[in-house]
Scaffold this motif. Structure first.
Motif, mmCIF file in Angstrom:
data_model
loop_
_atom_site.group_PDB
_atom_site.id
_atom_site.type_symbol
_atom_site.label_atom_id
_atom_site.label_comp_id
_atom_site.label_asym_id
_atom_site.label_seq_id
_atom_site.Cartn_x
_atom_site.Cartn_y
_atom_site.Cartn_z
ATOM 1 N N ASP A 134 39.851 49.260 43.931
ATOM 2 C CA ASP A 134 38.415 49.166 44.245
ATOM 3 C C ASP A 134 37.634 50.251 43.514
ATOM 4 O O ASP A 134 36.538 50.016 42.994
ATOM 5 N N ASN A 135 38.213 51.438 43.501
ATOM 6 C CA ASN A 135 37.558 52.569 42.852
ATOM 7 C C ASN A 135 37.388 52.320 41.345
ATOM 8 O O ASN A 135 36.320 52.574 40.775
ATOM 9 N N ALA A 136 38.432 51.780 40.717
ATOM 10 C CA ALA A 136 38.374 51.500 39.278
ATOM 11 C C ALA A 136 37.287 50.467 38.970
ATOM 12 O O ALA A 136 36.539 50.594 37.997
ATOM 13 N N GLU A 137 37.209 49.437 39.807
ATOM 14 C CA GLU A 137 36.191 48.395 39.627
ATOM 15 C C GLU A 137 34.791 48.987 39.768
ATOM 16 O O GLU A 137 33.880 48.663 38.994
ATOM 17 N N THR A 138 34.618 49.862 40.759
ATOM 18 C CA THR A 138 33.316 50.491 40.994
ATOM 19 C C THR A 138 32.889 51.341 39.807
ATOM 20 O O THR A 138 31.749 51.260 39.341
ATOM 21 N N VAL A 139 33.807 52.161 39.310
ATOM 22 C CA VAL A 139 33.503 53.025 38.162
ATOM 23 C C VAL A 139 33.152 52.179 36.943
ATOM 24 O O VAL A 139 32.181 52.460 36.225
ATOM 25 N N PHE A 140 33.932 51.118 36.720
ATOM 26 C CA PHE A 140 33.699 50.248 35.564
ATOM 27 C C PHE A 140 32.325 49.579 35.646
ATOM 28 O O PHE A 140 31.573 49.545 34.669
ATOM 29 N N LEU A 141 31.989 49.053 36.817
ATOM 30 C CA LEU A 141 30.690 48.391 37.002
ATOM 31 C C LEU A 141 29.540 49.380 36.824
ATOM 32 O O LEU A 141 28.517 49.057 36.212
ATOM 33 N N ASN A 142 29.712 50.578 37.376
ATOM 34 C CA ASN A 142 28.676 51.605 37.218
ATOM 35 C C ASN A 142 28.481 51.965 35.751
ATOM 36 O O ASN A 142 27.352 52.144 35.286
ATOM 37 N N LEU A 143 29.597 52.046 35.025
ATOM 38 C CA LEU A 143 29.546 52.435 33.613
ATOM 39 C C LEU A 143 28.796 51.409 32.777
ATOM 40 O O LEU A 143 27.930 51.763 31.972
ATOM 41 N N ILE A 144 29.104 50.139 32.967
ATOM 42 C CA ILE A 144 28.474 49.115 32.115
ATOM 43 C C ILE A 144 27.013 48.869 32.512
ATOM 44 O O ILE A 144 26.232 48.325 31.715
ATOM 45 N N LYS A 145 26.633 49.294 33.719
ATOM 46 C CA LYS A 145 25.234 49.142 34.141
ATOM 47 C C LYS A 145 24.403 50.372 33.809
ATOM 48 O O LYS A 145 23.178 50.334 33.843
ATOM 49 N N GLY A 146 25.106 51.471 33.495
ATOM 50 C CA GLY A 146 24.411 52.731 33.216
ATOM 51 C C GLY A 146 24.460 53.647 34.422
ATOM 52 O O GLY A 146 24.012 53.279 35.502
ATOM 53 N N THR A 147 25.028 54.828 34.248
ATOM 54 C CA THR A 147 25.180 55.747 35.383
ATOM 55 C C THR A 147 25.363 57.172 34.880
ATOM 56 O O THR A 147 25.453 57.422 33.678
ATOM 57 N N GLY A 148 25.444 58.096 35.833
ATOM 58 C CA GLY A 148 25.685 59.496 35.514
ATOM 59 C C GLY A 148 26.991 59.949 36.133
ATOM 60 O O GLY A 148 27.875 59.130 36.435
ATOM 61 N N LEU A 149 27.102 61.261 36.351
ATOM 62 C CA LEU A 149 28.336 61.825 36.920
ATOM 63 C C LEU A 149 28.691 61.202 38.261
ATOM 64 O O LEU A 149 29.841 60.901 38.541
ATOM 65 N N LYS A 150 27.660 61.017 39.099
ATOM 66 C CA LYS A 150 27.908 60.482 40.439
ATOM 67 C C LYS A 150 28.528 59.090 40.369
ATOM 68 O O LYS A 150 29.490 58.781 41.076
ATOM 69 N N GLY A 151 27.991 58.242 39.506
ATOM 70 C CA GLY A 151 28.514 56.886 39.388
ATOM 71 C C GLY A 151 29.919 56.846 38.832
ATOM 72 O O GLY A 151 30.735 56.006 39.217
ATOM 73 N N LEU A 152 30.216 57.772 37.910
ATOM 74 C CA LEU A 152 31.553 57.827 37.315
ATOM 75 C C LEU A 152 32.563 58.492 38.243
ATOM 76 O O LEU A 152 33.764 58.428 37.999
ATOM 77 N N SER A 153 32.053 59.126 39.305
ATOM 78 C CA SER A 153 32.937 59.764 40.287
ATOM 79 C C SER A 153 33.567 58.746 41.232
ATOM 80 O O SER A 153 34.463 59.061 42.002
ATOM 81 N N GLY A 154 33.047 57.519 41.188
ATOM 82 C CA GLY A 154 33.649 56.448 41.973
ATOM 83 C C GLY A 154 33.301 56.469 43.446
ATOM 84 O O GLY A 154 32.310 57.062 43.871
ATOM 85 N N ILE A 155 34.150 55.802 44.227
ATOM 86 C CA ILE A 155 33.924 55.675 45.674
ATOM 87 C C ILE A 155 34.168 57.030 46.336
ATOM 88 O O ILE A 155 35.200 57.664 46.100
ATOM 89 N N PRO A 156 33.243 57.491 47.177
ATOM 90 C CA PRO A 156 33.446 58.778 47.864
ATOM 91 C C PRO A 156 34.702 58.743 48.735
ATOM 92 O O PRO A 156 34.955 57.764 49.441
#
Length: 454
Positions: A134-156
């Protein structure tokens, strides 16, 4: 002890997720992840000295299938001797009403209901079954949509009282464990449909990455997200300190000091703006929101922009204001008769007759006395508009209300909310500032009215 157990226990201890004596509520969907989490916590209940309960939310998305899920979870908890809680909520209806996706609506309702049960039944923590995949999917989706450190940090790993004890293990590890131990679970058929973006990543993209690039992509992303979480924490602490120096909360508004912001590195302006908005308005500030606010720094005073979730930003002298945009009908007016009152935007105007002999001029700008010899009984209270003119008391000739307010150093924010009191198509009072010279009291005045701003 199995390798997967050791991995989870080590993760729980490293992250200090569970304390002895905790009462934990498990979010139970009936799928493999949540069933695994429930079994794991029960297996090590004595080790941690914890109490366990489970909750299932019937989202009413899949008709009879959803009802079967609810029955499965009830039966499972009865078999395992776990306290069981359930609610049924119409997610499709909620999504339609609030104009959000089914996924967003389900997530919002699920956490809301979990929190209710947690508080009502005195659970210390809520445990969700998010895993490494789930965490990998979240990071990947955040990356392709545009994000910063928080988005690349994945699920809390932890958010307030919500913990994710099995975030360090993958979906494949969970399924292998359940298969070996012959543990039953449900398959949500909607997870097989690629109309949902997360499912598309899970079912189409990641299998190709695993096949051709990195068979352990999920663990690789998880390790990276842990590093980025630490870096994000350090950066956020620094941004927090800077924000306290540059930004202040005044009522329901944020004031960003332009001079102070200019004194710091421009590379972190966006972070300061983002943190300040999210902390004070409990909403997400997008990249474009922050960009719009920052562009105001080079704009003229009075320029404003709309940003997400009903917020606006306005360029003022030496600062940027961020505030909740309230819907104001500029065409609206309130009729006030002598002896009565009217209210717009929480500003109440009272008009009363007073005896000229006892009427005394006050220095209070909220109270004015006017000559009522030639006024009608009907006053109108409204917002000022472009083109409005009046003859300010003490000045020769007429002046635009806009220019008068500028001369009075009224901020752009307050200027937008300025009211005027009208009688017989003439401005009598620029409320809270000055009356019109044509309505001043003279020796020949016979009737006097008192105007009062509450």
């Amino acid at each position: 002890m199995k390798k997967i157990d050791e991995k989870i226990i080590r993760f729980i201890e490293e992250q200090e997720l569970i304390e002895r004596g905790d009462k934990i509520l498990v979010a139970l969907s009936g799928g493999p992840d949540s069933v695994f989490l429930l079994h794991f916590l029960l297996k090590y209940r004595k080790k941690y000295g914890i109490e366990i309960g489970a909750m299932h939310v019937n989202h009413m998305i899949r008709g009879e299938e959803a009802n079967k899920d609810e029955k499965f979870c009830r039966k499972l908890c009865l078999k395992l001797g776990v306290d069981y809680h359930t609610v049924k909520r119409n997610v499709p209806s909620f999504a339609k009403t609030n104009k959000i996706s089914i996924e967003e609506a389900a997530r919002e309702i699920r956490y809301k209901e979990l929190t209710k049960i947690q508080k009502n039944f005195f659970y210390d923590k809520i445990a969700t079954a998010h895993n490494c995949s789930d965490n990998a999917e979240t990071v990947f989706l955040n990356l392709i949509k545009g994000t910063g450190l928080k988005g690349l940090s994945g699920i809390p790993i932890r958010r307030e009282n919500i913990i994710r004890p099995i975030l360090s293990i993958s979906k494949d590890e969970i399924l292998e464990y359940l298969k070996k131990n012959k543990v039953e679970y449900l398959i949500d058929k909607t997870n097989l449909s690629n109309i949902y973006e997360r499912n598309f990543v899970r079912n189409e993209i990641f299998p190709q990455i695993k096949k051709y690039l990195n068979p352990k992509i999920e663990q690789t992303i998880f390790k990276s997200s842990l590093v980025l979480k630490k870096q994000s924490t350090v950066v956020n602490s620094a941004i927090e300190m800077i924000s306290q120096h540059v930004v202040r909360k005044k009522g329901d508004k944020l004031e960003i000091n332009v001079d102070k912001l200019n004194a710091i590195d421009k590379n972190i302006w966006s972070d300061v703006v983002k943190l300040s908005i999210e902390r004070n308005y409990s909403t997400q500030a997008s990249f474009n929101d922050c960009k719009k606010v920052i562009l105001l720094f080079s704009n003229q005073i009075g320029k404003s922009v709309n940003i997400s979730n009903g917020l606006s930003a306005l360029r003022e002298r030496g600062k940027i204001l961020v505030y909740i945009k309230r819907k104001q009908k500029k065409s609206e007016y309130v009729e006030i008769k002598i002896g009565g009152s009217g209210t717009i935007d929480n500003k109440r105007i009272i008009i009363n007759r007073v005896d000229k002999k006892i009427a005394t001029k006050s220095n209070n700008k909220k109270i004015e006395l006017i000559n009522a010899d030639k006024v009608t009984d009907r006053f109108l209270l409204r917002y000022w508009k472009n083109g409005d003119r009046f003859s300010p008391l003490g000045l020769n000739g007429s002046k635009k209300v806009s220019d008068f307010l500028n001369d009075q150093k009224v901020s752009s924010f307050e200027k937008r909310k300025q009211l005027v009191l009208i009688n017989n198509k003439k401005i009598v009072w620029v409320v809270g500032h000055r009356i019109d010279d044509r309505f001043k009291i003279t020796d020949k005045t016979r009737k006097v009215l008192q105007l009062c701003l509450k």
